[in-house]
Design a protein around this motif. Structure first.
Motif, PDB file in Angstrom:
ATOM      1  N   ARG A 107       1.728 -23.560 -22.396  1.00 56.88           N
ATOM      2  CA  ARG A 107       0.608 -24.002 -23.710  1.00 56.88           C
ATOM      3  C   ARG A 107       0.096 -25.316 -23.060  1.00 56.88           C
ATOM      4  N   GLY A 115       6.424 -16.406 -25.749  1.00 56.54           N
ATOM      5  CA  GLY A 115       5.722 -15.764 -26.698  1.00 56.54           C
ATOM      6  C   GLY A 115       5.345 -17.110 -27.489  1.00 56.54           C
ATOM      7  N   HIS A 116       5.424 -17.081 -28.953  1.00 58.66           N
ATOM      8  CA  HIS A 116       4.699 -18.307 -29.810  1.00 58.66           C
ATOM      9  C   HIS A 116       6.052 -19.297 -30.124  1.00 58.66           C
ATOM     10  N   ASN A 203      -2.831 -17.779 -19.536  1.00 59.79           N
ATOM     11  CA  ASN A 203      -3.350 -16.546 -20.220  1.00 59.79           C
ATOM     12  C   ASN A 203      -4.807 -16.869 -20.845  1.00 59.79           C
ATOM     13  N   SER A 206      -8.260 -17.365 -23.928  1.00 58.28           N
ATOM     14  CA  SER A 206      -7.690 -17.184 -25.097  1.00 58.28           C
ATOM     15  C   SER A 206      -8.229 -18.201 -26.037  1.00 58.28           C
ATOM     16  N   GLU A 254      -3.115 -21.815 -30.966  1.00 61.84           N
ATOM     17  CA  GLU A 254      -3.592 -20.690 -30.487  1.00 61.84           C
ATOM     18  C   GLU A 254      -4.006 -19.639 -31.746  1.00 61.84           C
ATOM     19  N   ILE A 255      -5.050 -19.063 -31.339  1.00 61.15           N
ATOM     20  CA  ILE A 255      -5.408 -18.179 -32.734  1.00 61.15           C
ATOM     21  C   ILE A 255      -5.531 -16.565 -31.887  1.00 61.15           C
ATOM     22  N   ASP A 256      -4.575 -15.908 -32.672  1.00 63.21           N
ATOM     23  CA  ASP A 256      -4.314 -14.770 -32.049  1.00 63.21           C
ATOM     24  C   ASP A 256      -5.623 -13.693 -32.117  1.00 63.21           C
TER      25      ASP A 256
END
Ligand code: BT5
Length: 256
Positions: A107, A115-116, A203, A206, A254-256
């Protein structure tokens, strides 16, 4: 950066792969201790009592994690080494993948995530013009959420990802080797050798929200990877983009 006196490391307890390595039971912050040492020194502590993250945030350094700071030479212009923090995150990820860890991602700028959940963080500090202190915090079989309940559900450990025949001495060696390698790559080939594969691995696009440093509020948009200087490329509108340095950004959400 703290200017208070910090406990000093013990005399170099041993040399491994050309590193003078100092081990301590407890330190405030391995980065602070390493700030007094020459290039190719490293400091590791069993625990940190005042571990530091970026922009003044705290880092939980409880027993069982790898809390390690390495001093790397940074000859020449200071700006030449601006991408070191990104390169270190990349190198750490590669080293842990080689040990069999799966599902790792970076990140921006250099958090190592599954993952998160955060597995590792990197804090690079320049105390002198000719060196950088590279601090690495890697959860191994510690329990950071037991020390800081706000971390509940936000962290992961290496021992959650792979069977662990490895002790912290072994992991220290693996990490130091990867730092030496990435330092050589940056010196000989430049950041492009890292930026290109890195941009394939993010990714993207995003959606993110950035809290800017210096009370400049927040900005949101689409993260589109990095440029050749390691700056984050953010698309804020169909015909508008911004480039941000790691130092410009206090927090990336991060905003899903
Ligand atoms: C970082 O900062 O991720 C850099 C952390 C670097 C720690 C190493 S340990 C060795 C050396 N000595 C030091 O004093 N520091 C370095 P940042 O991106 O600002 O993230 C900090 C945030 O991560 C905190 O605000 C918490 O939300 C979270 N956090 C704290 N401790 C954690 C842990 N053990 N595992 C996962 N997340 C943690």
């Amino acid at each position: 950066m703290s200017t208070t006196a910090v406990p000093t490391a013990s005399p170099a307890s041993h040399e491994v792969d050309g590193w003078a390595i100092h081990h301590s039971a407890a330190l405030e912050s391995t980065n602070s201790t390493a700030s007094h040492l020459p290039a190719w020194s490293a400091v590791r502590a069993k625990t940190q009592t005042a571990g530091r993250g970026r922009t003044g945030r705290a880092w939980v350094g409880d027993e069982g994690g790898l809390w390690l700071s390495a001093v790397l030479p940074c000859p020449g212009e200071r700006s030449r080494w601006a991408t070191l923090p990104l390169a270190v995150g990349w190198a750490l990820m590669a080293a842990l993948k080689d040990l069999g860890a799966q599902g790792l991602r970076l990140r921006w700028p250099n958090d190592l995530m599954v993952g998160h959940c955060k597995l590792a963080g990197v804090l690079v500090e320049r105390y002198r013009d000719d060196t950088a202190v590279v601090g690495i915090g890697l959860n191994v079989h510690n329990h950071p959420e037991a020390c800081e309940p706000l971390l509940q559900g936000q962290t992961i450990r290496l021992s959650d990802l792979i069977a662990m025949p490895y002790d912290l001495d072994f992991l220290e060696r693996v990490v130091l080797r990867s730092l030496r390698r990435v330092h050589r790559t940056l010196s000989n080939e430049g950041f492009d050798a890292i930026a290109v594969p890195m941009n394939l691995a993010w990714n993207v696009p995003s959606r993110v929200e950035l809290t800017l440093n210096g009370n400049q509020g927040t900005v949101d948009g689409w993260f589109q990877g990095i440029d050749s200087h390691g700056r984050l490329r953010l698309i804020t509108a169909p015909d508008s983009q911004r480039f941000l340095e790691p130092g410009d950004v206090a927090l990336l959400r991060e905003i899903d």
